[in-house]
Design a protein around this motif. Structure first.
Motif, PDB file in Angstrom:
ATOM      1  N   HIS A   1       0.874  -1.178   0.000  1.00 54.82           N
ATOM      2  CA  HIS A   1       0.000   0.000   0.000  1.00 54.82           C
ATOM      3  C   HIS A   1       0.903   1.217   0.000  1.00 54.82           C
ATOM      4  N   TYR A   2       0.658   2.142  -0.913  1.00 47.40           N
ATOM      5  CA  TYR A   2       1.549   3.285  -1.073  1.00 47.40           C
ATOM      6  C   TYR A   2       0.812   4.606  -0.829  1.00 47.40           C
ATOM      7  N   ASN A   3       1.593   5.618  -0.476  1.00 45.48           N
ATOM      8  CA  ASN A   3       1.064   6.974  -0.376  1.00 45.48           C
ATOM      9  C   ASN A   3       0.672   7.425  -1.789  1.00 45.48           C
ATOM     10  N   PRO A   4      -0.565   7.862  -1.985  1.00 51.87           N
ATOM     11  CA  PRO A   4      -0.987   8.270  -3.330  1.00 51.87           C
ATOM     12  C   PRO A   4      -0.073   9.333  -3.949  1.00 51.87           C
ATOM     13  N   SER A   5       0.546  10.166  -3.121  1.00 53.22           N
ATOM     14  CA  SER A   5       1.389  11.236  -3.657  1.00 53.22           C
ATOM     15  C   SER A   5       2.670  10.713  -4.289  1.00 53.22           C
ATOM     16  N   LEU A   6       3.051   9.473  -3.964  1.00 56.84           N
ATOM     17  CA  LEU A   6       4.293   8.884  -4.480  1.00 56.84           C
ATOM     18  C   LEU A   6       4.059   7.599  -5.253  1.00 56.84           C
ATOM     19  N   LYS A   7       2.823   7.152  -5.286  1.00 53.42           N
ATOM     20  CA  LYS A   7       2.501   5.813  -5.783  1.00 53.42           C
ATOM     21  C   LYS A   7       3.070   5.516  -7.158  1.00 53.42           C
ATOM     22  N   SER A   8       3.071   6.505  -8.052  1.00 51.59           N
ATOM     23  CA  SER A   8       3.508   6.257  -9.432  1.00 51.59           C
ATOM     24  C   SER A   8       5.002   5.985  -9.529  1.00 51.59           C
ATOM     25  N   ARG A   9       5.760   6.327  -8.470  1.00 47.21           N
ATOM     26  CA  ARG A   9       7.218   6.194  -8.535  1.00 47.21           C
ATOM     27  C   ARG A   9       7.775   5.163  -7.556  1.00 47.21           C
ATOM     28  N   VAL A  10       6.930   4.570  -6.722  1.00 51.91           N
ATOM     29  CA  VAL A  10       7.411   3.735  -5.613  1.00 51.91           C
ATOM     30  C   VAL A  10       7.145   2.252  -5.836  1.00 51.91           C
ATOM     31  N   THR A  11       8.132   1.446  -5.470  1.00 48.40           N
ATOM     32  CA  THR A  11       7.945   0.008  -5.367  1.00 48.40           C
ATOM     33  C   THR A  11       8.602  -0.460  -4.076  1.00 48.40           C
ATOM     34  N   ILE A  12       7.846  -1.168  -3.246  1.00 53.04           N
ATOM     35  CA  ILE A  12       8.390  -1.796  -2.044  1.00 53.04           C
ATOM     36  C   ILE A  12       8.260  -3.293  -2.209  1.00 53.04           C
ATOM     37  N   SER A  13       9.351  -3.994  -1.957  1.00 50.98           N
ATOM     38  CA  SER A  13       9.354  -5.447  -2.113  1.00 50.98           C
ATOM     39  C   SER A  13       9.965  -6.090  -0.871  1.00 50.98           C
ATOM     40  N   VAL A  14       9.688  -7.385  -0.707  1.00 46.46           N
ATOM     41  CA  VAL A  14      10.191  -8.103   0.457  1.00 46.46           C
ATOM     42  C   VAL A  14      10.935  -9.354   0.010  1.00 46.46           C
ATOM     43  N   ASP A  15      12.028  -9.646   0.678  1.00 41.01           N
ATOM     44  CA  ASP A  15      12.795 -10.870   0.432  1.00 41.01           C
ATOM     45  C   ASP A  15      12.825 -11.632   1.754  1.00 41.01           C
ATOM     46  N   THR A  16      11.905 -12.571   1.915  1.00 43.57           N
ATOM     47  CA  THR A  16      11.799 -13.280   3.190  1.00 43.57           C
ATOM     48  C   THR A  16      13.018 -14.152   3.453  1.00 43.57           C
ATOM     49  N   SER A  17      13.692 -14.630   2.397  1.00 45.51           N
ATOM     50  CA  SER A  17      14.866 -15.491   2.594  1.00 45.51           C
ATOM     51  C   SER A  17      16.026 -14.721   3.224  1.00 45.51           C
ATOM     52  N   LYS A  18      16.078 -13.422   2.968  1.00 46.72           N
ATOM     53  CA  LYS A  18      17.144 -12.593   3.534  1.00 46.72           C
ATOM     54  C   LYS A  18      16.649 -11.762   4.726  1.00 46.72           C
ATOM     55  N   ASN A  19      15.369 -11.871   5.035  1.00 43.37           N
ATOM     56  CA  ASN A  19      14.751 -11.069   6.104  1.00 43.37           C
ATOM     57  C   ASN A  19      14.954  -9.570   5.836  1.00 43.37           C
TER      58      ASN A  19
END
Lengths: 118, 109
Positions: A60-78
């Motif tokens: 879920h992203y802030n609408p003001s930044l949504k077009s430029r943001v990607t947050i991802s998770v790598d559970t294997s590396k925590n």
């Protein structure tokens, strides 16, 4: 209690992509019910929430930044990561990673300074 | 979009005095999901209060929160020198999902 540590370049050129990683220690990023966020603070200013990732992959992203943001998770590396594209000087800030469950941020990283400049 | 307003901008008090900080929302805060943070120079914010009135782990009982709807208050009952900091309120639930207020600076004389 988990601890968070941000890492990544301190200097990014305009129009490029800012990339930061948050490493979680002392706890599992896969623990249900927890949300992993990025927050920034412009020099001498207040706090701005950028977005969060749940370990399952939902985000879920802030609408003001949504077009430029990607947050991802790598559970294997925590770890979880932030990518912010097409940066300008206005993206110069201290960037924090933080944990919430889900309504308040109870654990914060120490913050990392990112400067956008050629 | 929900907007949080904090007052006063700066509060200058002496040790032992009582500090009252206000946070007002432009619309009702869902389920009183209102938190307060303390930030000292060069440090990350520290969670003080969540759910409008619940103290976070390890927070001294001189910090208390109250309020509901659109009006919330953080009270520091007996100021200590180490309470000098900027205090932020934050809401959860309305768009954007998390919003912070602009902060109140507390100076200890």
């Amino acid at each position: 209690q988990a601890q968070l540590q941000e890492s990544g370049p301190g200097l990014v050129k305009p129009s490029q992509t800012l990339s930061l990683t948050c490493t979680v220690s002392g706890g599992s990023i896969s623990s249900g019910g927890y949300y992993w966020s990025w927050i920034r603070q412009h020099p001498g200013k207040g706090l701005e929430w950028i977005g969060y990732m749940y370990y399952s992959g939902s985000s879920h992203y802030n609408p003001s930044l949504k077009s430029r943001v990607t947050i991802s998770v790598d559970t294997s590396k925590n770890q979880f990561s932030l990518k912010l594209s097409s940066v300008t000087a206005a993206d110069t800030a201290v960037y924090y990673c933080a944990h919430s469950s889900p309504d308040a941020f109870d654990i914060w990283g120490q913050g990392t300074v990112v400067t956008v400049s050629s | 979009e929900i907007v949080l307003t904090q007052s006063p901008g700066t509060l200058s008090l002496s040790p032992g005095e009582r500090a009252t900080l206000s946070c007002r929302a432009s619309q009702s805060v869902i389920n009183s999901y209102l938190a307060w943070y303390q930030q000292k120079p060069g440090q990350a914010p520290r969670l003080l209060i969540y759910g409008a009135s619940s103290r976070a782990t390890g927070i001294p009982d001189r910090f208390s929160g109250s309020g509901s709807g659109t009006d919330f208050t953080l009270t520091i009952s007996r100021l200590e020198p180490e309470d000098s900091a900027v205090y932020y309120c934050q809401q959860y639930g309305s768009s954007p999902l998390f919003t912070f207020g602009p902060g109140t600076k507390v100076d200890i004389k």
